[in-house]
Design a protein around this motif. Sequence first.
Motif, mmCIF file in Angstrom:
data_model
loop_
_atom_site.group_PDB
_atom_site.id
_atom_site.type_symbol
_atom_site.label_atom_id
_atom_site.label_comp_id
_atom_site.label_asym_id
_atom_site.label_seq_id
_atom_site.Cartn_x
_atom_site.Cartn_y
_atom_site.Cartn_z
ATOM 1 N N ARG A 248 11.261 7.636 2.388
ATOM 2 C CA ARG A 248 10.664 6.988 3.540
ATOM 3 C C ARG A 248 11.440 5.726 3.910
ATOM 4 N N ALA B 263 6.486 2.635 9.820
ATOM 5 C CA ALA B 263 5.454 3.120 8.901
ATOM 6 C C ALA B 263 4.210 2.238 8.811
ATOM 7 N N MET C 53 1.745 4.906 -8.588
ATOM 8 C CA MET C 53 2.634 3.931 -7.963
ATOM 9 C C MET C 53 3.797 3.475 -8.847
ATOM 10 N N THR D 164 0.842 -1.204 0.000
ATOM 11 C CA THR D 164 0.000 0.000 0.000
ATOM 12 C C THR D 164 0.874 1.250 0.000
ATOM 13 N N LEU D 165 0.313 2.359 -0.488
ATOM 14 C CA LEU D 165 1.120 3.565 -0.662
ATOM 15 C C LEU D 165 1.729 4.071 0.642
ATOM 16 N N GLU D 166 1.054 3.763 1.773
ATOM 17 C CA GLU D 166 1.567 4.241 3.062
ATOM 18 C C GLU D 166 2.902 3.594 3.421
ATOM 19 N N THR D 167 3.222 2.458 2.796
ATOM 20 C CA THR D 167 4.502 1.816 3.072
ATOM 21 C C THR D 167 5.315 1.671 1.784
ATOM 22 N N GLN D 168 5.191 2.666 0.932
ATOM 23 C CA GLN D 168 5.995 2.756 -0.278
ATOM 24 C C GLN D 168 6.635 4.143 -0.351
ATOM 25 N N PRO D 169 7.806 4.302 -0.964
ATOM 26 C CA PRO D 169 8.645 3.228 -1.469
ATOM 27 C C PRO D 169 9.254 2.400 -0.324
ATOM 28 N N LEU D 170 9.609 1.163 -0.626
ATOM 29 C CA LEU D 170 10.097 0.224 0.377
ATOM 30 C C LEU D 170 11.594 -0.002 0.198
ATOM 31 N N GLN E 206 10.368 -0.490 7.716
ATOM 32 C CA GLN E 206 9.029 -0.089 7.273
ATOM 33 C C GLN E 206 7.966 -0.614 8.229
#
Lengths: 437, 437
Positions: free
Chosen positions: B77, A393, B424, A377-383, A389
């Motif tokens: 991030r 996050a 994305m 999901t975008l909340e944990t991207q980019p990884l 993470q």
Amino acid sequence: MIVDILIHAGWIIPVEPPFDTVKDHTLVIHDGRIIDLLPTRLAKQRYKGTTVETLENHVLLPGLINSHTHAAMSLMRGIADDLPLMDWLQHHIWPLEQQWMSEEFVKDGTDLAIAEMLRGGTTCFNDMYFFPDITAQQAEQAGIRATVGLIVIDFPSVWAKDSDEYLQKGLILTEQLRDSSLCSTAFAPHAPYTVSDAPLQKIASYAKELHCPVHIHVHETQHEIEQAMEQTGKRPLQRLQELGLVNKSLVAVHATQLTDAEITLLAKAGAHIVHCPESNLKLASGFCPVAKCLDAGINVALGTDGAASNNDLDMFGEMRTAALLGKAVANDASAVSAMTALRMATINGAKALGLADEIGSLRIGKAADVIAIDLSTLETQPLYCPVSQIVYAASRRQVTDVWVAGRRLLQNRQLTTVDLTELMPRIAAWQQRLAEK
Amino acid sequence: MIVDILIHAGWIIPVEPPFDTVKDHTLVIHDGRIIDLLPTRLAKQRYKGTTVETLENHVLLPGLINSHTHAAMSLMRGIADDLPLMDWLQHHIWPLEQQWMSEEFVKDGTDLAIAEMLRGGTTCFNDMYFFPDITAQQAEQAGIRATVGLIVIDFPSVWAKDSDEYLQKGLILTEQLRDSSLCSTAFAPHAPYTVSDAPLQKIASYAKELHCPVHIHVHETQHEIEQAMEQTGKRPLQRLQELGLVNKSLVAVHATQLTDAEITLLAKAGAHIVHCPESNLKLASGFCPVAKCLDAGINVALGTDGAASNNDLDMFGEMRTAALLGKAVANDASAVSAMTALRMATINGAKALGLADEIGSLRIGKAADVIAIDLSTLETQPLYCPVSQIVYAASRRQVTDVWVAGRRLLQNRQLTTVDLTELMPRIAAWQQRLAEK
């Protein structure tokens, strides 16, 4: 070879030395145990799975271990906030418990807590509350792992009238749960200021004989220390030591007030600390010197405490708070790293509960207590780094699947052993009763 | 009367004195503004809505205001965690920015940050980064409200070569955005240790003339204070005061190091503080004395800082951390209550940005920047007090709907102005580039 379950995962974090993350690996589960962990291309050659899961955007982790909670208190989530501690306890929590606490209260509150914990990737919890027989029963029913606390306190309650009866009922329950694969027990004397010497001495001796942990709130606040000094002339930890309780069975919860000498004492004794950062902050109890304790070699685990002083049972949130707070308290941005926080929430909890051979890491031979979390999901991207993470996050709502002893309790975000259509009306009924005040 | 939107809600928290929560009320929106807030049974008699939403399990709140962030840093991030501050900046963040920062970096990173913020109920953000023209453009495109920082720093970058050019470009952008309904500007001199006296003096005078806030990192760490004492013989805040910057335009971010005299100074000047608890903890910067500042009458708002030092842009999480940490720092479990934390994330942010007539609360006449959060999930049950539940238990993932100026940007958890299938892959491309190091 035909096995029960193959989980092909984007990443696996086994939480085993050297504490790496592996990519494109498969976890092999059979008869409720982990029997292999290897690159997926090899796994596909060597194994056939009755159930095959391909979770390519996911990380597999050991199930999280909530090393200190009061599950049934979920019924009091948010009922009284932003109050000084003694006001909160004396005028809100204790009166409500006196009025409402019962087998039904514990059954329903525990069911809600278990549903929340499973949905959030917690596969084992260390509980301290009344009616531990009910807690164990509900845990078995849901299929979650639990260490239930054999609560001992000087004061009478609906569960028992005096410390002898508390102990007696606890010993009976320990015997009844002897063959349980999911439930174990710990002696749970509430705190040094609510349990007198005689029952504590008995507990010290039973714990040794039965190889049970001793789960107790210790040095939670400065006020507790001051009161103990007034009443006994000594700090609570010293009194516990004199009573023979400071040893490798001790699971000391909170420990926000520790001198350097006490840190050395706990380290030498092989005792365990359960750090509950959100509760400590919310009740303004103090700051546990986590980095110092870890550096001294103390096993520090992690817990949410009860939902009335958190107000969730979210071990992902608790890992984050521990990692963030630990840095500021140590005045060191490299302290309490993401991997350290993850270890506190997994293997360290297993050690504290005496279950390190069974759970806490994804190692061949251990029980298959596993969770999968979706990082796409975008909340944990980019990884860049899955461990980071997850701690800094990710949300528990990204947990998609949960297995305990190889049995799936959460599938694609749906609970498989808990019927919410049946549970939530019971919770709504409690909301009505408790709100009438 | 026919209106654009009627939202019938289970609860509404307007964040207006006397800071109540009302049940079974309706928010009436027309031409992008709030024109009424009244009991639903009356609303149904008086109004007909072109769009009617019935959100009975939901609470309506003012959209959250992220009063300090570096949006485009979402691309970094988790790229470097658990490192001491200077190591992190000098060996990781600054080299990466030097290598990669560009218009495209800012466009894509800002888009990701906006998507994350909208999904998490943030309707306005106060940004400080390079290419603020791009940030404004992306905000307008998504329909989110933003105060973009006219960054000024002594050092050259891809955006400008010296402080004169930074200022010049900033003034041009301010002029260009003069008629924007969604974007405003603030002068954004990075910090006292990166901006010399001359540009700061110019900013003091422009800010007064143009009625713009001055958005600056101030007293973030003890090290900053020590360096300033060595180099200038005075603490940074004193230097800023002498330069004419300590007044009601000042938006002082972090402020973890404050003497009592400095608290009095800021209060008398009508200056604003932006508290960033998760960043302060993660970088071990220190503990802002929030309760003391609020008690002294300082307007304290809330911010996430950049995603590289948090690591999310989650204002719900930030409210929780502020409320929890603030109690422990004040040694008072009644400090920084849930409603106080909610005000920090809404009306206090609006005041800091000079937008308190437009946003920050649900008051008749203000812009319809509104969010809805669903509290019926088990994680926020049983429900006794919506404000408390929002701050101490809810997750941003329970936000279902978001409106900015009456335009719906999130509908039933789906972004309406952001195409994730297009976004994305752009983010994945950045992950590849940045990971090669």
